[in-house]
Design an enzyme around this catalytic site. Structure first.
Site, PDB file in Angstrom:
ATOM      1  N   CYS A   1       0.843  -1.237  -0.064  1.00  0.00           N
ATOM      2  CA  CYS A   1       0.165  -0.018   0.083  1.00  0.00           C
ATOM      3  C   CYS A   1       0.838   1.364  -0.194  1.00  0.00           C
ATOM      4  O   CYS A   1       1.910   1.140   0.642  1.00  0.00           O
ATOM      5  CB  CYS A   1      -0.866   0.030   1.484  1.00  0.00           C
ATOM      6  SG  CYS A   1      -2.065   1.537   1.511  1.00  0.00           S
TER       7      CYS A   1
ATOM      8  N   GLU B   1       1.599  -4.265  -5.539  1.00  0.00           N
ATOM      9  CA  GLU B   1       0.246  -5.269  -5.316  1.00  0.00           C
ATOM     10  C   GLU B   1      -0.816  -4.695  -5.794  1.00  0.00           C
ATOM     11  O   GLU B   1      -1.049  -3.412  -5.809  1.00  0.00           O
ATOM     12  CB  GLU B   1       0.049  -5.595  -3.542  1.00  0.00           C
ATOM     13  CG  GLU B   1      -0.891  -6.683  -3.419  1.00  0.00           C
ATOM     14  CD  GLU B   1      -1.024  -6.744  -1.926  1.00  0.00           C
ATOM     15  OE1 GLU B   1      -2.037  -7.323  -1.651  1.00  0.00           O
ATOM     16  OE2 GLU B   1      -0.131  -6.229  -1.260  1.00  0.00           O
TER      17      GLU B   1
END
Length: 506
Positions: A369, A403
């Site tokens: 993140c 991701e």
């Protein structure tokens, strides 16, 4: 016992032959018959007494009857009960009844004369209540629909407006109405052809007698309403007041406030500015916990272990969710490392942004993140965070990739970074053949990301069974011109300033 004797005397006054002892014995033997006769005789006696008393006050009774023709009410507001009514067997029943009612009404007026006159609620409501805002006269309403207000939520003065301005729609309200109108016009534009036909058939069959079909939109509406009810609208973070973008799962007692106060160093959240001021007077933190692994000028990066500093990392994730839509990490922070970028001044190290990274990633994700705080956006700090994550991958001798799924702003930042990396590599490349594998090893960018970027730049062609990378000089010259115009900016990562060794299995 005295009450029973009085009833007996009233009933035996007609013949005068029965004494009290014999009447008592008869009451014990025939209680049902004697009680009925006593009640009837008592009613007649009372009526005759009232008639004799009222003969002297006939004019007063007439005036009272003219004054109030409606039947009097009991103190409970109901009509007289059957026990107090006159017996219909008496010869002057109708006359006695009217006289008794008039007498009862006068007695009732005397009994209730001490009570104050009842007022309706709205007669005193507008005059007793006032707006709590200092200097406000309670006139006007924020919505423009009412003449008065009595709360801060409807006070024009509290919202820096006047009563006349609230009656005229503001530019913000007009814009919102236009947006709603546009959304209503295009709400069916995203439906497929089959769904449109289904909706049209439903409307033609039922018309306005049925509600329209709500397929594919009910879940979204429910989610938006739930998020809106418990959503923090603004946060006070350091010297900035930030408007939030998304819902974050703060505890309910904090989420329903609508405004949150957060310490910019330890990230503790509070309910009021007074609590924040007291906290700042005692807070000893001036930078994030953990090890400082990078410093160049005023920019520093701290490595924070989610296992060692669990509370700080949880607060960081809750703060990040206010500006990210696709983040799912809130409390399970132990398997992650957090790299927090700060900008230092004489008051401390202020949070610029961060990215999290799994300690053991099977898919070689170098970022889980990533976030840049809104007050530092569009200043180059996002690319610095991305470049720092790839620098760590180079030190680890791995190929990294973020991701998925990426947020909208994250995807734009990564595509811009990959484009810049490829154009810089081709500008410095002096050979004749370019290999995607070599580019990946040198830049630590995943080959899949390299191929997608080359396709978006129209630099990858398929010819005679082979994929060829075209060197577009126009794009390279354009990138170089921007680099020269930008000059020597401090918004770049210097690999020599990194003091970090890859963590071993944790």
């Amino acid at each position: 016992m005295p009450r029973r004797r009085q009833r007996h005397m009233a009933g035996s006054g007609s013949d005068g032959t029965e004494d009290s002892d014999s009447s008592a014995e008869r009451e014990q033997t025939n209680s049902s018959e004697s009680d009925g006769n006593i009640h009837k005789r008592q009613r007649l006696t009372r009526a005759s007494t009232r008639l004799s008393q009222s003969s002297q006050d006939t004019p007063d009774l007439k005036r009272a009857a003219d004054h109030d023709e409606s039947p009097p009410l009991t103190p409970t507001g109901n009509a007289p009960s059957s026990e107090s009514e006159l017996d219909i067997s008496s010869p002057n029943a109708s006359h006695d009844e009217s006289q008794a009612k008039d007498q009862g009404s006068r007695d009732l007026d005397k009994d209730l004369s001490h009570r104050p006159k009842r007022r309706r609620c709205h007669e005193t409501y507008n005059f007793n209540m006032k707006c709590p805002t200092p200097g406000c006269n309670s006139l006007g309403h924020l919505t423009g629909k009412h003449e008065r207000h009595f709360a801060v939520s409807g006070c024009p003065l509290y919202h820096n407006l006047s009563a006349d301005e609230c009656k005229i729609p503001t530019s913000k309200q007009s814009k919102y109405k236009e947006q709603v109108a546009e959304m209503r016009k295009g709400r069916n534009s995203g439906l497929q052809k089959e769904q449109k036909e289904k909706h049209m058939a439903h409307r033609q069959t039922h018309g306005n007698t049925r509600e329209p079909l709500l397929e594919n939109i009910t879940n979204l509406v429910t989610r938006c309403l739930c998020c809106f009810l418990n959503m923090i609208k603004t946060i006070l973070f350091g010297r900035y007041e930030l408007d939030t973008w998304y819902h974050s799962p703060y505890p309910e007692e904090y989420a329903r406030l609508g405004r949150l106060y957060i310490c910019e160093f330890c990230l503790k959240y509070m309910k009021s500015q007074t609590i924040l001021r007291r906290h700042m007077a005692k807070c000893v933190w001036k930078h994030p916990p953990g090890d400082e692994v990078y410093r160049k000028g005023s920019i520093s990066v701290f490595e924070v272990d989610g296992k060692k500093n669990k509370i700080y990392c949880q607060n960081l994730c809750l703060l990040a969710k206010l500006f990210l839509d696709h983040k799912t990490l809130y409390y399970d922070v132990e398997p992650f490392l957090f790299y927090v970028m700060t900008e230092a001044d004489n008051t401390g190290c202020h949070l610029v942004g961060y990215f999290s990274k799994e300690k053991n990633s099977f898919l070689n994700y170098n970022v889980s993140c990533i976030l840049t705080m809104p007050q530092y956006m569009r200043q180059g700090f996002g690319k610095m965070l991305i470049d720092f994550s790839y620098l760590l991958s180079k030190v680890e001798e791995k190929v990294g990739s973020p991701e998925r799924p990426l947020s909208d702003l994250g995807l734009i930042s990564y595509r811009s970074y990959w484009k810049e990396v490829l154009l810089r590599y081709m500008y410095n490349f002096q050979g004749k053949e370019i290999s995607i594998k070599e580019i990946s090893q040198e830049t630590a960018v995943n080959p899949v990301d390299i191929v997608s970027t080359l396709q978006s730049l129209q630099m990858l062609k398929y010819w005679k069974g082979k994929h060829l990378v075209l060197k577009r000089q126009d794009l390279i010259d354009e990138w170089k011109a921007k680099e020269i115009k930008r000059g020597n900016s401090n918004k770049t990562i210097d690999p020599s300033s990194l003091k970090w060794t890859p963590p071993k299995g944790t």
